[in-house]
Design a protein around this motif. Structure first.
Motif, PDB file in Angstrom:
ATOM      1  N   ARG A   1       0.857  -1.212  -0.112  1.00 63.75           N
ATOM      2  CA  ARG A   1       0.012   0.059   0.071  1.00 63.75           C
ATOM      3  C   ARG A   1       0.781   1.278  -0.012  1.00 63.75           C
ATOM      4  N   ARG A   2       0.282   2.474  -0.177  1.00 62.87           N
ATOM      5  CA  ARG A   2       0.858   3.672  -0.144  1.00 62.87           C
ATOM      6  C   ARG A   2       2.243   3.881  -0.727  1.00 62.87           C
ATOM      7  N   PRO A   3       2.671   3.600  -1.826  1.00 62.51           N
ATOM      8  CA  PRO A   3       1.559   3.053  -2.840  1.00 62.51           C
ATOM      9  C   PRO A   3       1.575   1.775  -3.207  1.00 62.51           C
ATOM     10  N   PRO A   4       0.379   1.119  -3.639  1.00 61.72           N
ATOM     11  CA  PRO A   4       0.425  -0.361  -4.225  1.00 61.72           C
ATOM     12  C   PRO A   4       1.505  -0.520  -5.364  1.00 61.72           C
ATOM     13  N   GLN A   5       2.147  -1.511  -5.230  1.00 62.25           N
ATOM     14  CA  GLN A   5       3.295  -1.889  -6.210  1.00 62.25           C
ATOM     15  C   GLN A   5       2.914  -2.646  -7.232  1.00 62.25           C
ATOM     16  N   ASP A   6       1.767  -3.318  -7.564  1.00 63.17           N
ATOM     17  CA  ASP A   6       1.262  -3.980  -8.746  1.00 63.17           C
ATOM     18  C   ASP A   6       0.005  -3.764  -9.012  1.00 63.17           C
ATOM     19  N   PRO A   7      -0.669  -4.039 -10.092  1.00 64.41           N
ATOM     20  CA  PRO A   7      -2.253  -4.004 -10.423  1.00 64.41           C
ATOM     21  C   PRO A   7      -3.000  -4.590  -9.466  1.00 64.41           C
ATOM     22  N   MET A   8      -2.738  -5.701  -8.992  1.00 66.33           N
ATOM     23  CA  MET A   8      -3.709  -6.385  -8.309  1.00 66.33           C
ATOM     24  C   MET A   8      -3.966  -5.556  -6.725  1.00 66.33           C
ATOM     25  N   ASN A   9      -2.769  -5.125  -6.132  1.00 62.78           N
ATOM     26  CA  ASN A   9      -2.888  -4.418  -5.038  1.00 62.78           C
ATOM     27  C   ASN A   9      -3.410  -2.903  -5.412  1.00 62.78           C
ATOM     28  N   ALA A  10      -3.288  -2.401  -6.482  1.00 63.00           N
ATOM     29  CA  ALA A  10      -3.972  -1.102  -6.947  1.00 63.00           C
ATOM     30  C   ALA A  10      -5.301  -1.159  -6.802  1.00 63.00           C
ATOM     31  N   LEU A  11      -5.746  -2.442  -7.398  1.00 69.85           N
ATOM     32  CA  LEU A  11      -7.233  -2.865  -7.494  1.00 69.85           C
ATOM     33  C   LEU A  11      -7.717  -3.211  -6.059  1.00 69.85           C
ATOM     34  N   LEU A  12      -7.095  -3.873  -5.372  1.00 67.64           N
ATOM     35  CA  LEU A  12      -7.498  -3.951  -3.888  1.00 67.64           C
ATOM     36  C   LEU A  12      -7.769  -2.681  -3.141  1.00 67.64           C
ATOM     37  N   SER A  13      -6.561  -1.887  -3.172  1.00 68.16           N
ATOM     38  CA  SER A  13      -6.684  -0.675  -2.352  1.00 68.16           C
ATOM     39  C   SER A  13      -7.901   0.398  -3.218  1.00 68.16           C
ATOM     40  N   PHE A  14      -8.187   0.516  -4.164  1.00 67.81           N
ATOM     41  CA  PHE A  14      -9.269   1.143  -4.802  1.00 67.81           C
ATOM     42  C   PHE A  14     -10.676   0.555  -4.061  1.00 67.81           C
ATOM     43  N   LEU A  15     -10.713  -0.573  -4.344  1.00 61.19           N
ATOM     44  CA  LEU A  15     -11.903  -1.247  -3.745  1.00 61.19           C
ATOM     45  C   LEU A  15     -12.176  -1.016  -2.128  1.00 61.19           C
ATOM     46  N   TYR A  16     -11.100  -1.117  -1.395  1.00 63.41           N
ATOM     47  CA  TYR A  16     -11.100  -0.785  -0.041  1.00 63.41           C
ATOM     48  C   TYR A  16     -11.351   0.691   0.377  1.00 63.41           C
ATOM     49  N   THR A  17     -10.956   1.419  -0.480  1.00 65.51           N
ATOM     50  CA  THR A  17     -11.344   2.886  -0.174  1.00 65.51           C
ATOM     51  C   THR A  17     -12.930   3.336  -0.566  1.00 65.51           C
TER      52      THR A  17
ATOM     53  N   PHE B   1      -3.504  -0.538 -16.222  1.00 67.19           N
ATOM     54  CA  PHE B   1      -2.725   0.132 -15.189  1.00 67.19           C
ATOM     55  C   PHE B   1      -1.497   1.025 -15.464  1.00 67.19           C
ATOM     56  N   LEU B   2      -1.310   1.899 -14.988  1.00 67.32           N
ATOM     57  CA  LEU B   2       0.017   2.645 -15.240  1.00 67.32           C
ATOM     58  C   LEU B   2       0.949   2.732 -14.154  1.00 67.32           C
ATOM     59  N   ARG B   3       2.332   2.674 -14.490  1.00 63.92           N
ATOM     60  CA  ARG B   3       3.303   2.469 -13.346  1.00 63.92           C
ATOM     61  C   ARG B   3       3.930   3.992 -13.255  1.00 63.92           C
ATOM     62  N   LYS B   4       4.061   4.652 -12.102  1.00 65.41           N
ATOM     63  CA  LYS B   4       4.606   5.879 -11.954  1.00 65.41           C
ATOM     64  C   LYS B   4       5.975   5.731 -11.675  1.00 65.41           C
ATOM     65  N   GLU B   5       6.924   7.030 -11.886  1.00 68.00           N
ATOM     66  CA  GLU B   5       8.298   6.942 -11.669  1.00 68.00           C
ATOM     67  C   GLU B   5       8.773   6.374 -10.407  1.00 68.00           C
ATOM     68  N   GLY B   6       7.715   6.703  -9.353  1.00 64.77           N
ATOM     69  CA  GLY B   6       8.318   6.308  -7.878  1.00 64.77           C
ATOM     70  C   GLY B   6       8.065   4.852  -7.706  1.00 64.77           C
ATOM     71  N   GLY B   7       7.369   4.023  -8.796  1.00 61.45           N
ATOM     72  CA  GLY B   7       7.219   2.700  -8.514  1.00 61.45           C
ATOM     73  C   GLY B   7       5.843   2.240  -8.097  1.00 61.45           C
ATOM     74  N   GLY B   8       5.138   3.110  -8.039  1.00 59.71           N
ATOM     75  CA  GLY B   8       3.536   3.022  -7.565  1.00 59.71           C
ATOM     76  C   GLY B   8       2.763   2.438  -8.913  1.00 59.71           C
ATOM     77  N   VAL B   9       1.400   2.055  -8.717  1.00 62.59           N
ATOM     78  CA  VAL B   9       0.754   1.545  -9.781  1.00 62.59           C
ATOM     79  C   VAL B   9      -0.700   2.082  -9.728  1.00 62.59           C
TER      80      VAL B   9
END
Length: 343
Positions: free
Chosen positions: A195-211, A274-282
């Protein structure tokens, strides 16, 4: 009981919302893209940058239309509310009980029991329905470990011990979560929760749904007159809806985890979204976010038999039912808070 009203999700980052008489006007690049009556809405969730006009904020607060702001990645930013609603005596009772260790342990135990039991049910469903595609021994071992955790949770007498068991159970659950991903393994490979930031697409999806789920539970608690910021399991922290986080624990596996797996396994979303940012987050792109929100709304319309009430209710009403049950417990009408156990 509260009806599920229409919730407007504004997923276009460039959109701006304003009020025109009794209507919401949504503009993109100065052009009107949508107009709809405010009275038809129960809530508005904004993922946009420009925001909302002060007039619309005031109208939403006055008419008790939930208005929440998230960043485009789904992280909660703020919530606009009007006059405090609910029973003052109920909130005073909540604050009184939140200061008592034994009451905190009792409520927190129910929440954690629901979370672990529902996580185990997600795994058992996968073994039952997809035995050919999953590693059955690995999943059964995780199920057995979670079952053992349930016994330990019931014997807990302190919050620190309870949090430790919950953390270990969650770690074990997510260690085998990748076995539940039946398709698109390359794009949605999962090794651990990040989390903060999520490091892969599945984690990004889970974080979005949790929000999204946190916003639903917060709204439900406010509706019955409970303070969502004073919790029993999560420690109080300025700006954090601790009680909403408590209650959503039992709902995460059913509301968010299963929907994430369905979207991926049915290929309703793909790794290209899904997009990967420069800092590694997705983070998700606009179209994928819209697809997820649409699936979320459709899921809320499904009906289930509530395990405690034994009545048929829409899935989206579950947070409101649980909030009502918690309110009944705080008032002394129930001997314990009954968590949501998915059947």
């Amino acid at each position: 009981m509260k009806k599920i009203g229409n919730v407007l999700y504004v997923t276009t980052p460039e959109a701006y919302l304003s009020l025109d008489g009794e209507n919401i006007v949504i503009k993109k690049e100065s052009a009107v893209s949508m107009r709809l009556p405010l009275h038809n809405l129960d809530g508005i969730v904004c993922f946009n940058y420009p925001g909302v006009s002060p007039a619309l904020m005031g109208a939403c607060a006055e008419r008790h239309v939930g208005l929440a702001f998230l960043n485009p990645n789904g992280r909660f930013l703020a919530r606009v509310t009007g006059r405090v609603q609910g029973n003052l005596l109920l909130r005073k009772r909540q604050y009184e009980l939140a200061a008592k260790e034994d009451t905190c342990v009792a409520i927190a135990t129910s929440c954690v029991l629901g979370k672990v039991a529902n996580s185990r049910k997600v795994i058992e469903r996968a073994v039952r329905d997809h035995a050919i595609l999953v590693d059955v021994p690995a999943l059964r071992a995780t199920s057995a470990a979670l079952k053992e955790s349930l016994s330990s949770i019931q014997q807990c007498t302190g919050l620190d011990a309870l949090r430790g068991i919950e953390g270990n159970a969650a770690k074990r659950y997510f260690e085998t979560f990748r076995e539940l991903i039946l398709h698109q393994h390359e794009d949605f490979d999962f090794t651990e929760r990040s989390r903060r930031p999520p490091q892969d697409p599945m984690n990004a999806l889970l974080s979005f749904l949790y929000t999204l789920l946190a916003n639903e539970v917060t709204s439900a608690l406010e509706t019955v007159g409970i303070d969502p910021y004073v919790g029993f399991l999560h420690a109080d922290r300025p700006g954090r809806p601790s009680l909403a986080l408590d209650m959503m624990e039992e709902l995460r596996p059913v509301f968010a985890d299963r929907l994430a797996l369905t979207l991926v396994n049915r290929k309703q979303i793909t790794g290209k979204g899904f997009l990967r940012k420069e800092g590694g987050g997705v983070l998700m792109d606009d179209e994928t976010r819209k697809s997820v929100v649409t699936a979320w709304q459709e899921r809320k319309r499904d009906e289930i038999i509530h395990p405690y009430l034994k009545e048929r209710v829409a899935f989206g009403l579950v947070p409101h039912v649980q909030a009502s049950l918690l309110a009944r417990y705080l008032r002394g009408d129930l001997d314990a808070y009954p968590p949501f156990f998915w059947n």
